[in-house]
Design a protein around this motif. Sequence first.
Motif, PDB file in Angstrom:
ATOM      1  N   UNK A 109      69.890  44.540   4.158  1.00 13.70           N
ATOM      2  CA  UNK A 109      70.633  45.790   4.324  1.00 13.70           C
ATOM      3  C   UNK A 109      70.771  46.174   5.791  1.00 13.70           C
ATOM      4  N   UNK A 110      69.691  45.998   6.545  1.00 13.97           N
ATOM      5  CA  UNK A 110      69.700  46.365   7.956  1.00 13.97           C
ATOM      6  C   UNK A 110      70.688  45.504   8.747  1.00 13.97           C
ATOM      7  N   UNK A 111      70.840  44.249   8.366  1.00 17.00           N
ATOM      8  CA  UNK A 111      71.733  43.336   9.077  1.00 17.00           C
ATOM      9  C   UNK A 111      73.190  43.463   8.639  1.00 17.00           C
ATOM     10  N   UNK A 112      73.427  43.953   7.446  1.00 17.95           N
ATOM     11  CA  UNK A 112      74.787  44.027   6.913  1.00 17.95           C
ATOM     12  C   UNK A 112      75.503  45.239   7.484  1.00 17.95           C
ATOM     13  N   UNK A 113      76.761  45.040   7.893  1.00 18.66           N
ATOM     14  CA  UNK A 113      77.501  46.104   8.554  1.00 18.66           C
ATOM     15  C   UNK A 113      78.522  46.778   7.637  1.00 18.66           C
ATOM     16  N   UNK A 114      78.648  46.324   6.406  1.00 14.91           N
ATOM     17  CA  UNK A 114      79.656  46.874   5.496  1.00 14.91           C
ATOM     18  C   UNK A 114      79.099  47.935   4.559  1.00 14.91           C
ATOM     19  N   UNK A 115      79.863  48.213   3.540  1.00 19.65           N
ATOM     20  CA  UNK A 115      79.491  49.197   2.529  1.00 19.65           C
ATOM     21  C   UNK A 115      78.713  48.495   1.425  1.00 19.65           C
ATOM     22  N   UNK A 116      77.630  49.094   1.006  1.00 18.46           N
ATOM     23  CA  UNK A 116      76.820  48.568  -0.090  1.00 18.46           C
ATOM     24  C   UNK A 116      76.823  49.598  -1.205  1.00 18.46           C
ATOM     25  N   UNK A 117      77.090  49.156  -2.421  1.00 20.26           N
ATOM     26  CA  UNK A 117      77.086  50.045  -3.574  1.00 20.26           C
ATOM     27  C   UNK A 117      75.916  49.662  -4.460  1.00 20.26           C
ATOM     28  N   UNK A 118      75.089  50.629  -4.767  1.00 20.39           N
ATOM     29  CA  UNK A 118      73.941  50.437  -5.656  1.00 20.39           C
ATOM     30  C   UNK A 118      74.147  51.331  -6.854  1.00 20.39           C
ATOM     31  N   UNK A 119      74.166  50.763  -8.040  1.00 23.54           N
ATOM     32  CA  UNK A 119      74.326  51.542  -9.261  1.00 23.54           C
ATOM     33  C   UNK A 119      73.096  51.334 -10.132  1.00 23.54           C
ATOM     34  N   UNK A 120      72.576  52.423 -10.673  1.00 25.44           N
ATOM     35  CA  UNK A 120      71.394  52.321 -11.509  1.00 25.44           C
ATOM     36  C   UNK A 120      71.326  53.458 -12.511  1.00 25.44           C
ATOM     37  N   UNK A 121      70.670  53.206 -13.607  1.00 27.18           N
ATOM     38  CA  UNK A 121      70.338  54.245 -14.576  1.00 27.18           C
ATOM     39  C   UNK A 121      68.883  54.660 -14.416  1.00 27.18           C
ATOM     40  N   UNK A 122      68.184  54.043 -13.478  1.00 28.45           N
ATOM     41  CA  UNK A 122      66.746  54.276 -13.290  1.00 28.45           C
ATOM     42  C   UNK A 122      66.448  54.649 -11.847  1.00 28.45           C
ATOM     43  N   UNK A 147      76.272  59.577  -5.649  1.00 27.52           N
ATOM     44  CA  UNK A 147      77.170  60.153  -6.642  1.00 27.52           C
ATOM     45  C   UNK A 147      76.456  60.110  -7.988  1.00 27.52           C
ATOM     46  N   UNK A 148      76.312  61.261  -8.596  1.00 30.37           N
ATOM     47  CA  UNK A 148      75.646  61.335  -9.900  1.00 30.37           C
ATOM     48  C   UNK A 148      76.694  61.625 -10.968  1.00 30.37           C
ATOM     49  N   UNK A 149      76.694  60.839 -12.010  1.00 31.51           N
ATOM     50  CA  UNK A 149      77.611  61.030 -13.121  1.00 31.51           C
ATOM     51  C   UNK A 149      76.839  61.657 -14.271  1.00 31.51           C
ATOM     52  N   UNK A 150      77.203  62.877 -14.611  1.00 33.47           N
ATOM     53  CA  UNK A 150      76.505  63.594 -15.682  1.00 33.47           C
ATOM     54  C   UNK A 150      77.201  63.325 -17.009  1.00 33.47           C
ATOM     55  N   UNK A 151      76.457  63.519 -18.084  1.00 31.63           N
ATOM     56  CA  UNK A 151      77.017  63.368 -19.423  1.00 31.63           C
ATOM     57  C   UNK A 151      77.997  64.522 -19.648  1.00 31.63           C
ATOM     58  N   UNK A 152      79.187  64.228 -20.155  1.00 25.43           N
ATOM     59  CA  UNK A 152      80.178  65.291 -20.345  1.00 25.43           C
ATOM     60  C   UNK A 152      79.709  66.325 -21.374  1.00 25.43           C
ATOM     61  N   UNK A 153      80.189  67.558 -21.193  1.00 20.76           N
ATOM     62  CA  UNK A 153      79.896  68.643 -22.133  1.00 20.76           C
ATOM     63  C   UNK A 153      80.701  68.430 -23.415  1.00 20.76           C
ATOM     64  N   UNK A 154      80.413  69.238 -24.422  1.00 20.37           N
ATOM     65  CA  UNK A 154      81.043  69.072 -25.737  1.00 20.37           C
ATOM     66  C   UNK A 154      82.576  69.086 -25.667  1.00 20.37           C
ATOM     67  N   UNK A 155      83.153  70.035 -24.951  1.00 18.14           N
ATOM     68  CA  UNK A 155      84.616  70.105 -24.843  1.00 18.14           C
ATOM     69  C   UNK A 155      85.184  68.858 -24.176  1.00 18.14           C
ATOM     70  N   UNK A 156      84.502  68.375 -23.159  1.00 15.46           N
ATOM     71  CA  UNK A 156      84.949  67.159 -22.483  1.00 15.46           C
ATOM     72  C   UNK A 156      84.828  65.949 -23.401  1.00 15.46           C
TER      73      UNK A 156
END
Length: 142
Positions: A16-29, A45-54
């Motif tokens: 990570x320290x050597x890489x100059x680009x964008x890194x995307x890390x996705x996790x549920x944990x 960026x946190x994705x929340x569970x949609x509400x009932x109407x959604x």
Amino acid sequence: RDRYANIEVSYLLQRLERYDGVVVLATNFEKNIDEAFLRRIHTRVEFVVPAEEERLTIWARNFPPGAPLGDVDLPFLAKRFELSGGSIRNAAVHAAFLAASQGAPITMELTVRAIAREMRKLGRLLKPEHFGPWFEAAVATD
């Protein structure tokens, strides 16, 4: 701490320290992420569970107007099942495939079976209070 896990974390941090680009890390944990990684994350960026109407809107959009929809109770599904948009999509598609394989419309029973499948994939228990009168359909095997 596990010695090999520490070695792996150190290796990834060096990369990570050597890489100059964008890194995307996705996790549920997120709680399992090493502190050293968390310090290097600039944007989260946190994705929340949609509400009932959604959820109701998501269910409706995943069964398009031309779909052979039978007795599916979308408000019931939106109210009872706190699912992400992706899980709703997976359940809707699976219900449609089940219906197509039977040459029948998409029914509430098939949709509940598809939801139960998604919940099992998520590691959730199938509880009678969630499924109500559809519990027997939920626990039926495919």
